[in-house]
Design a protein around this motif. Structure first.
Motif, mmCIF file in Angstrom:
data_model
loop_
_atom_site.group_PDB
_atom_site.id
_atom_site.type_symbol
_atom_site.label_atom_id
_atom_site.label_comp_id
_atom_site.label_asym_id
_atom_site.label_seq_id
_atom_site.Cartn_x
_atom_site.Cartn_y
_atom_site.Cartn_z
ATOM 1 N N LEU A 186 -1.728 4.294 -11.530
ATOM 2 C CA LEU A 186 -1.869 4.314 -12.979
ATOM 3 C C LEU A 186 -0.551 4.167 -13.728
ATOM 4 O O LEU A 186 -0.548 3.803 -14.905
ATOM 5 C CB LEU A 186 -2.546 5.626 -13.413
ATOM 6 N N HIS A 187 0.557 4.440 -13.070
ATOM 7 C CA HIS A 187 1.820 4.512 -13.805
ATOM 8 C C HIS A 187 2.920 3.598 -13.292
ATOM 9 O O HIS A 187 3.974 3.507 -13.917
ATOM 10 C CB HIS A 187 2.327 5.959 -13.806
ATOM 11 N N GLU A 188 2.688 2.923 -12.169
ATOM 12 C CA GLU A 188 3.677 1.972 -11.675
ATOM 13 C C GLU A 188 3.086 0.570 -11.733
ATOM 14 O O GLU A 188 1.870 0.391 -11.616
ATOM 15 C CB GLU A 188 4.101 2.325 -10.245
ATOM 16 N N PRO A 189 3.924 -0.453 -11.915
ATOM 17 C CA PRO A 189 3.390 -1.812 -12.092
ATOM 18 C C PRO A 189 2.713 -2.327 -10.827
ATOM 19 O O PRO A 189 3.234 -2.168 -9.711
ATOM 20 C CB PRO A 189 4.640 -2.639 -12.432
ATOM 21 N N LEU A 190 1.558 -2.955 -10.989
ATOM 22 C CA LEU A 190 0.821 -3.494 -9.860
ATOM 23 C C LEU A 190 1.660 -4.512 -9.099
ATOM 24 O O LEU A 190 1.575 -4.598 -7.857
ATOM 25 C CB LEU A 190 -0.474 -4.144 -10.349
ATOM 26 N N VAL A 191 2.492 -5.261 -9.803
ATOM 27 C CA VAL A 191 3.310 -6.287 -9.161
ATOM 28 C C VAL A 191 4.292 -5.677 -8.166
ATOM 29 O O VAL A 191 4.755 -6.360 -7.246
ATOM 30 C CB VAL A 191 4.056 -7.119 -10.227
ATOM 31 N N ALA A 192 4.601 -4.389 -8.319
ATOM 32 C CA ALA A 192 5.517 -3.719 -7.398
ATOM 33 C C ALA A 192 4.791 -3.087 -6.218
ATOM 34 O O ALA A 192 5.450 -2.570 -5.303
ATOM 35 C CB ALA A 192 6.310 -2.643 -8.139
ATOM 36 N N LEU A 193 3.456 -3.137 -6.223
ATOM 37 C CA LEU A 193 2.666 -2.483 -5.190
ATOM 38 C C LEU A 193 1.853 -3.458 -4.351
ATOM 39 O O LEU A 193 1.812 -3.346 -3.122
ATOM 40 C CB LEU A 193 1.712 -1.466 -5.833
ATOM 41 N N ASP A 194 1.189 -4.391 -5.008
ATOM 42 C CA ASP A 194 0.199 -5.261 -4.366
ATOM 43 C C ASP A 194 0.888 -6.422 -3.647
ATOM 44 O O ASP A 194 1.465 -7.299 -4.276
ATOM 45 C CB ASP A 194 -0.780 -5.779 -5.419
ATOM 46 N N GLY A 195 0.767 -6.416 -2.313
ATOM 47 C CA GLY A 195 1.399 -7.469 -1.513
ATOM 48 C C GLY A 195 0.445 -8.557 -1.072
ATOM 49 O O GLY A 195 0.790 -9.353 -0.185
ATOM 50 N N GLY A 196 -0.758 -8.621 -1.640
ATOM 51 C CA GLY A 196 -1.699 -9.675 -1.267
ATOM 52 C C GLY A 196 -2.604 -9.255 -0.128
ATOM 53 O O GLY A 196 -2.642 -8.083 0.262
ATOM 54 N N GLY A 197 -3.326 -10.219 0.419
ATOM 55 C CA GLY A 197 -4.369 -9.948 1.407
ATOM 56 C C GLY A 197 -3.948 -9.047 2.551
ATOM 57 O O GLY A 197 -4.597 -8.042 2.825
ATOM 58 N N ASP A 198 -2.872 -9.405 3.249
ATOM 59 C CA ASP A 198 -2.401 -8.565 4.352
ATOM 60 C C ASP A 198 -1.152 -7.777 3.971
ATOM 61 O O ASP A 198 -0.539 -7.130 4.823
ATOM 62 C CB ASP A 198 -2.131 -9.408 5.599
#
Length: 262
Positions: A186-198
């Motif tokens: 909820l508080h950190e940017p998704l772009v810094a977390l989500d690495g894609g499918g694998d």
């Protein structure tokens, strides 16, 4: 009006009720950081509502440094200190002033910690997120911070000159993002977390671009998970670098280290 230490037990009770595991430590930090009772009250409300402690305090401790952390920016993790220890060891072997590049720099914590471990360094850092870049420029006053996608904003003069590239890219698989603690989701940017499918979409791009920027004998250090280490090392080898995996069970930290041969 000054803040009395007698308020700490009450704060601890509130924080513990909100699910803060280290309520005593957090209460002490909040009291020592707030300038007024009113500011303390506002900070406690933010923390009880689930905002990361570092966002509330406005700073995070990393490798013994106190670094500015703005709301909405990725909070540096203790596990990443393992990668920095590896990077410092390698950078110290460089003759002259090592050229260091911090990709996906976030707050700039990694670059700041690496530079602090060296007598001198020429430091460069990049990030896509304007808020992260703003924060990194506060923490890396002696470095060069660029806004843009990975290597894209770097000056061409750096090609083939970088001795150490450090990166903690997003490496959480997309389907696992929902399983992260709410503080992160909820508080950190998704772009810094989500690495894609694998989880390795950005990691692969970091690796693929590294050879043209590394100096002969230069090193790329990428943080990843233990489960992703083999695939990450394979990508490093495909890029034409040698690869080895470093692991710290104490910190639950994994780094893949690629080296450009001379």
């Amino acid at each position: 009006m000054s803040i009395s230490s007698s308020s700490v037990p009450t704060l601890v009770t509130r924080l513990r009720a909100a699910g803060c595991v280290f309520a005593e430590d957090e209460a002490e930090l909040l009291v020592s950081t707030a300038a007024t009772p009113e500011e303390l009250a506002a900070m406690v409300e933010r923390r009880v509502a689930g905002e990361p402690l570092q966002h509330v305090l406005g700073w995070a401790e990393f490798c013994g440094l106190r670094l500015a952390v703005e709301p909405g920016v990725f909070v540096p993790r203790p596990r990443t200190e393992f990668l920095i220890r590896q990077a410092v060891e390698l950078a110290r072997r460089v003759t002259g002033t090592p050229v260091v590049l911090d990709l996906c720099c976030g707050t700039g914590a990694m670059g700041a910690a690496l530079a602090a471990g060296l007598e001198r360094a020429e430091l460069h850092a990049t990030d896509l997120d304007p808020a992260a870049v703003r924060c990194a420029r506060r923490n890396l006053a002696a470095g060069h911070v660029y806004e843009g996608d990975l290597y894209e904003p770097l000056p061409a003069s750096l090609r083939g000159r970088v001795d150490v590239v450090i990166a903690s890219p997003p490496y959480v698989p997309s389907e696992s993002v929902a399983l992260l603690p709410s503080e992160a989701r909820l508080h950190e940017p998704l772009v810094a977390l989500d690495g894609g499918g694998d989880g390795l979409d950005v990691v692969r791009r970091v690796i693929a671009g590294a050879p043209q920027w590394l100096a002969p004998g230069g090193h790329l250090l990428v943080e990843t998970s233990e489960q992703q280490a083999a695939a990450t090392a394979e990508a490093v080898i495909r890029a034409g670098l040698t690869a080895r995996v470093a692991r710290s069970d104490d910190l639950d930290a994994t780094a893949v280290i690629g080296t450009r041969l001379r």
